[in-house]
Scaffold this motif. Structure first.
Motif, short mmCIF file in Angstrom:
data_model
loop_
_atom_site.label_atom_id
_atom_site.label_comp_id
_atom_site.label_asym_id
_atom_site.label_seq_id
_atom_site.Cartn_x
_atom_site.Cartn_y
_atom_site.Cartn_z
N HIS A 1 0.86 -1.18 0.00
CA HIS A 1 0.00 0.00 0.00
C HIS A 1 0.89 1.24 0.00
O HIS A 1 1.67 1.45 0.93
CB HIS A 1 -0.91 0.01 1.24
N ARG B 1 -2.21 3.62 10.42
CA ARG B 1 -2.86 2.51 11.14
C ARG B 1 -4.28 2.29 10.63
O ARG B 1 -4.76 1.16 10.55
CB ARG B 1 -2.87 2.80 12.64
N VAL C 1 -4.10 0.21 7.48
CA VAL C 1 -3.81 -1.19 7.78
C VAL C 1 -5.05 -1.88 8.35
O VAL C 1 -5.38 -3.02 7.98
CB VAL C 1 -2.63 -1.30 8.76
N ASP C 2 -5.77 -1.21 9.24
CA ASP C 2 -6.99 -1.79 9.82
C ASP C 2 -8.04 -2.05 8.74
O ASP C 2 -8.78 -3.04 8.80
CB ASP C 2 -7.56 -0.85 10.88
N TYR D 1 -7.46 -2.89 5.62
CA TYR D 1 -7.07 -4.12 4.93
C TYR D 1 -7.50 -5.34 5.75
O TYR D 1 -8.02 -6.33 5.21
CB TYR D 1 -5.55 -4.15 4.71
N ARG D 2 -7.26 -5.30 7.07
CA ARG D 2 -7.63 -6.42 7.93
C ARG D 2 -9.14 -6.62 7.96
O ARG D 2 -9.65 -7.74 7.91
CB ARG D 2 -7.11 -6.17 9.34
N LYS D 3 -9.88 -5.52 8.02
CA LYS D 3 -11.34 -5.60 8.09
C LYS D 3 -11.92 -6.29 6.87
O LYS D 3 -12.87 -7.07 6.97
CB LYS D 3 -11.91 -4.19 8.23
N HIS D 4 -11.35 -6.00 5.70
CA HIS D 4 -11.87 -6.58 4.46
C HIS D 4 -11.16 -7.87 4.06
O HIS D 4 -11.44 -8.41 2.98
CB HIS D 4 -11.74 -5.56 3.33
N GLY D 5 -10.25 -8.35 4.89
CA GLY D 5 -9.57 -9.60 4.61
C GLY D 5 -8.63 -9.55 3.42
O GLY D 5 -8.46 -10.56 2.72
N PRO E 1 -4.90 -9.14 1.66
CA PRO E 1 -3.49 -9.37 2.02
C PRO E 1 -2.69 -8.07 1.93
O PRO E 1 -2.96 -7.21 1.10
CB PRO E 1 -3.02 -10.38 0.97
N LEU E 2 -1.71 -7.94 2.80
CA LEU E 2 -0.86 -6.74 2.82
C LEU E 2 0.50 -7.11 3.39
O LEU E 2 0.58 -7.69 4.47
CB LEU E 2 -1.51 -5.64 3.67
N SER E 3 1.56 -6.79 2.65
CA SER E 3 2.91 -7.09 3.10
C SER E 3 3.67 -5.87 3.58
O SER E 3 4.57 -5.99 4.41
CB SER E 3 3.72 -7.75 1.96
#
Length: 275
Positions: free
Chosen positions: A246, A258, A261-262, A264-268, A270-272
């Protein structure tokens, strides 16, 4: 001209070194290349992989061994610094806007022509993709602020390198200059029936620095190999760098990062990495 089909030319005494991009210095000239007189008082260098013709007026043509034109670089134009006092021009007026940059370095511009069917790629990583359509493209030695849109210079990479493909052949052109500048591109058009072809054009403007250029010719694979030999092979990145990333262009600080990043996590998703 080197044995691998790499061509160097420089104006106003510019040599290949020192360079900010060459990996192991300049390649050795091809001892088999021959200097011959060309038409209308010009000269040409004939080698196994490329022919370089220089007219008596200073135009440089890159041709295939069979004589097909790959590119024609016209004589450049310079805007030399103007002696002023206190930033003013003659009679106390403002200094000419096109004369020189704030450091006093002479600006320059060079126009080039390519075959009518040639297509442009490159100039670094851009949000619009590798294909370069008609338009103006900025070159910056420092990252611009803010977000980048389609066709804009992104914040991570801008390079004065063009990869040009046509029926006559493929070539890569690299202006070895780290100053800010701009490239204006216009694709050509093939004439229908008995109509004349309109060549594609490229105009490079730089805010100072040396006017020197490397051209690599051959098949696409050979051109990329020659480019890697000239500037060095790319380093193998770490595994996380090959994953989804991102690119954050905002200015909201840690809280905004933050939040991204949250999301990305909420929608499942992937993020490196976030940068």
């Amino acid at each position: 001209v080197s044995a691998g089909g790499t061509v160097f030319w420089g104006w106003d005494g510019a040599g290949p070194l020192p360079s900010y991009a060459l990996a192991d210095g300049a390649p050795e000239p091809d001892p088999r290349a021959a200097l011959e007189p060309d038409t209308d008082g010009g000269w040409r260098i004939v080698s196994e992989r490329v022919t370089v013709a220089v007219s008596r007026r200073g135009a440089v043509e890159i041709r295939t061994p069979g004589g097909l034109l790959l590119r024609r670089d016209l004589p450049p134009r310079w805007w030399e610094p103007v002696e002023t006092s206190g930033g003013t021009g003659p009679a106390g007026g403002a200094a000419p806007s096109g004369s020189a940059d704030a450091s006093g370095a002479a600006r320059w511009m060079q126009r080039s022509e390519v075959p009518a069917d040639a297509r442009f790629f490159g100039l670094g990583g851009r949000s619009g993709g590798p294909r370069l359509r008609d338009g103006s493209y900025g070159l910056r030695s420092t990252a611009p602020r803010g977000r980048s849109g389609r066709g804009d210079v992104p914040s991570h990479l801008a390079m004065p390198v063009q990869f040009i493909v046509s029926d006559a052949g493929t070539h890569l052109v690299f202006h070895d200059n780290s100053r800010n500048g701009r490239v204006v591109l216009s694709e050509g058009e093939e004439g229908a029936g008995s109509g004349h072809d309109r060549p594609g054009t490229c105009e490079v403007r730089m805010e100072g620095g040396p006017l020197r250029c490397w051209v690599v010719v051959g098949t696409p694979a050979r051109v990329l190999h020659g480019w890697a030999a000239l500037t060095g092979a790319p380093a193998l990145p770490p595994s996380w760098a090959l994953g989804p990333q991102h690119a954050h262009g905002g200015s909201g600080g840690a809280a905004e990062v933050r939040g991204a990043v949250d999301a990305y996590r909420k929608h499942g998703l992937p993020l490196s990495a976030v940068h």
